[in-house]
Design a protein around this motif. Structure first.
Motif, mmCIF file in Angstrom:
data_model
loop_
_atom_site.group_PDB
_atom_site.id
_atom_site.type_symbol
_atom_site.label_atom_id
_atom_site.label_comp_id
_atom_site.label_asym_id
_atom_site.label_seq_id
_atom_site.Cartn_x
_atom_site.Cartn_y
_atom_site.Cartn_z
ATOM 1 N N PRO A 147 0.802 -1.231 0.000
ATOM 2 C CA PRO A 147 0.000 0.000 0.000
ATOM 3 C C PRO A 147 0.830 1.275 0.000
ATOM 4 N N VAL A 148 0.223 2.329 -0.528
ATOM 5 C CA VAL A 148 0.804 3.672 -0.499
ATOM 6 C C VAL A 148 -0.173 4.569 0.250
ATOM 7 N N THR A 149 0.307 5.256 1.273
ATOM 8 C CA THR A 149 -0.551 6.170 2.028
ATOM 9 C C THR A 149 -0.247 7.600 1.609
ATOM 10 N N ALA A 150 -1.277 8.315 1.186
ATOM 11 C CA ALA A 150 -1.135 9.711 0.777
ATOM 12 C C ALA A 150 -1.666 10.610 1.888
ATOM 13 N N TYR A 151 -0.857 11.552 2.316
ATOM 14 C CA TYR A 151 -1.238 12.497 3.368
ATOM 15 C C TYR A 151 -1.656 13.812 2.718
ATOM 16 N N VAL A 152 -2.925 14.178 2.909
ATOM 17 C CA VAL A 152 -3.523 15.303 2.179
ATOM 18 C C VAL A 152 -4.308 16.198 3.133
ATOM 19 N N ARG A 153 -4.703 17.366 2.627
ATOM 20 C CA ARG A 153 -5.356 18.365 3.475
ATOM 21 C C ARG A 153 -6.877 18.394 3.347
ATOM 22 N N SER A 154 -7.445 17.710 2.373
ATOM 23 C CA SER A 154 -8.898 17.776 2.196
ATOM 24 C C SER A 154 -9.421 16.456 1.663
ATOM 25 N N GLU A 155 -10.718 16.241 1.865
ATOM 26 C CA GLU A 155 -11.339 15.023 1.361
ATOM 27 C C GLU A 155 -11.342 15.021 -0.168
ATOM 28 N N MET A 161 -6.604 11.354 -5.048
ATOM 29 C CA MET A 161 -5.485 10.424 -4.956
ATOM 30 C C MET A 161 -5.964 8.974 -5.020
ATOM 31 N N ARG A 162 -7.092 8.686 -4.392
ATOM 32 C CA ARG A 162 -7.628 7.323 -4.486
ATOM 33 C C ARG A 162 -8.013 6.998 -5.926
ATOM 34 N N GLY A 163 -8.523 8.014 -6.627
ATOM 35 C CA GLY A 163 -8.870 7.816 -8.036
ATOM 36 C C GLY A 163 -7.647 7.513 -8.883
ATOM 37 N N TRP A 164 -6.555 8.243 -8.629
ATOM 38 C CA TRP A 164 -5.308 7.964 -9.349
ATOM 39 C C TRP A 164 -4.820 6.556 -9.029
ATOM 40 N N GLY A 165 -4.977 6.163 -7.769
ATOM 41 C CA GLY A 165 -4.560 4.824 -7.384
ATOM 42 C C GLY A 165 -5.299 3.750 -8.153
ATOM 43 N N GLU A 166 -6.609 3.904 -8.272
ATOM 44 C CA GLU A 166 -7.406 2.937 -9.026
ATOM 45 C C GLU A 166 -6.965 2.898 -10.481
ATOM 46 N N ARG A 167 -6.712 4.055 -11.027
ATOM 47 C CA ARG A 167 -6.326 4.136 -12.438
ATOM 48 C C ARG A 167 -4.954 3.518 -12.689
ATOM 49 N N LEU A 168 -4.048 3.700 -11.723
ATOM 50 C CA LEU A 168 -2.661 3.260 -11.909
ATOM 51 C C LEU A 168 -2.394 1.875 -11.332
ATOM 52 N N GLY A 169 -3.380 1.305 -10.664
ATOM 53 C CA GLY A 169 -3.189 -0.010 -10.087
ATOM 54 C C GLY A 169 -2.399 0.002 -8.794
ATOM 55 N N VAL A 170 -2.547 1.073 -8.014
ATOM 56 C CA VAL A 170 -1.840 1.217 -6.742
ATOM 57 C C VAL A 170 -2.869 1.198 -5.610
ATOM 58 N N ASP A 171 -2.561 0.463 -4.550
ATOM 59 C CA ASP A 171 -3.419 0.421 -3.373
ATOM 60 C C ASP A 171 -3.184 1.695 -2.561
ATOM 61 N N VAL A 172 -3.937 2.752 -2.894
ATOM 62 C CA VAL A 172 -3.759 4.052 -2.237
ATOM 63 C C VAL A 172 -4.713 4.195 -1.059
ATOM 64 N N ARG A 173 -4.128 4.498 0.073
ATOM 65 C CA ARG A 173 -4.899 4.830 1.261
ATOM 66 C C ARG A 173 -4.616 6.285 1.607
ATOM 67 N N THR A 174 -5.579 6.976 2.170
ATOM 68 C CA THR A 174 -5.388 8.396 2.437
ATOM 69 C C THR A 174 -5.474 8.681 3.930
ATOM 70 N N ALA A 175 -4.770 9.727 4.367
ATOM 71 C CA ALA A 175 -4.749 10.131 5.763
ATOM 72 C C ALA A 175 -4.681 11.656 5.826
ATOM 73 N N ASP A 176 -5.146 12.195 6.941
ATOM 74 C CA ASP A 176 -5.170 13.642 7.106
ATOM 75 C C ASP A 176 -3.762 14.206 7.313
ATOM 76 N N TRP A 177 -3.522 15.376 6.748
ATOM 77 C CA TRP A 177 -2.214 16.018 6.849
ATOM 78 C C TRP A 177 -1.785 16.227 8.300
ATOM 79 N N ALA A 178 -2.747 16.369 9.197
ATOM 80 C CA ALA A 178 -2.422 16.567 10.609
ATOM 81 C C ALA A 178 -1.627 15.399 11.180
ATOM 82 N N ASN A 179 -1.699 14.253 10.525
ATOM 83 C CA ASN A 179 -0.973 13.063 10.967
ATOM 84 C C ASN A 179 0.197 12.721 10.051
#
Length: 275
Positions: A147-155, A161-179
């Motif tokens: 998995p790849v976790t992307a740290y971002v500031r907004s939903e 980023m999750r959409g790019w993950g689906e398109r590129l075949g990457v298991d993208v998980r997202t987390a809040d920038w605060a973390n």
């Protein structure tokens, strides 16, 4: 005497682009005395007219923001790599007059990591969600087995980023920038954010971190990169990416089998040292 050949980088703003330094260093090392490489301040509105006015002396173009997507409708063909992220940073003009687009940022990122011994990782983290982040995901699709976790500031960014993950075949998980400091547990962290964004995280770098690829190159090192290196982690910077993607551009535009990586890097380092 060989006919003059031209290439250039286009974008806005463009004044501080290192591309001319890198490409000219390659031409000098390769003995391509008839080749020239310039920079042009071109925005999206001016791009079609500029491209239409190019003659047969032109061999290729490098594209930076905001033109990586705007160039696509003006081309005859784009590579699968460029299509995967809807971004072209390289145009080659073929002998039969066709305009072919490619993206060397993605293989350039992979080549820079490979140079530092990073061929495969079991997981990774990406800081940010802009255009560079999508290229990072495309590179990780080839070298990250988990998995790849992307740290971002907004939903909205998280969804993107999750959409790019689906398109590129990457298991993208997202987390809040605060973390975002939790990203540092990953064996590979790619920071794609603007200057200053990660400065506050420098004090959170753990002991014995993995590899950090911070895509910024000026000023260098960033506070995060300096802290990472101090803690014993491997650090790559924006110049590594710039040089490796430029190596691929030189090879495509000139037809040489191997561009002079060392000469190009040395020229880039000298240029940055004088700024």
């Amino acid at each position: 005497m060989p006919s003059p050949r031209r290439a250039a980088v286009l974008g806005s703003p463009i004044a501080h682009s290192l591309s001319p330094v890198l490409h000219r260093a390659a031409y000098a090392a390769l003995g391509l005395d008839a080749w020239s490489y310039d920079r042009f301040e071109i925005d999206e509105a001016g791009l079609p007219g500029f491209v239409a006015g190019l003659d047969e002396s032109w061999a290729g173009l490098s594209l930076t923001m905001p033109l990586k997507r705007a160039i696509i409708p003006l081309l005859d063909e784009i590579s699968d790599t460029a299509a995967s992220v809807e971004a072209v940073n390289t145009v080659v003009f073929t002998e039969d007059g066709r305009r072919v687009g490619d993206n060397t940022d993605i293989p350039g990122l992979i080549a820079a990591l490979r140079e530092r011994g990073v061929d495969k990782v079991e997981s990774a983290a990406v800081l940010g969600a802009g255009a560079t982040a999508s290229s990072a995901l495309a590179a990780l699709a080839r070298i990250c087995t988990g998995p790849v976790t992307a740290y971002v500031r907004s939903e909205a960014r998280a969804e993107e980023m999750r959409g790019w993950g689906e398109r590129l075949g990457v298991d993208v998980r997202t987390a809040d920038w605060a973390n975002a400091d939790r990203a540092f547990a990953a064996p590979l962290v790619i920071a794609t954010t603007p200057a200053g964004t990660t400065d506050a995280l420098a004090g959170e770098v753990p002991g014995a971190p993995g590899t950090l690829f911070d895509v910024l190159y000026h000023p260098w090192p960033t506070p995060l990169a300096a802290a990472w290196s101090k803690r014993g982690g491997a650090v790559l910077g924006g110049l590594d990416l710039l040089v490796h993607q430029a190596v691929l551009q030189v090879e495509q535009m000139t037809g040489v089998l191997e561009a002079p990586l060392s000469a190009m890097r040395d020229a880039g380092e000298r240029a940055l040292a004088t700024e």
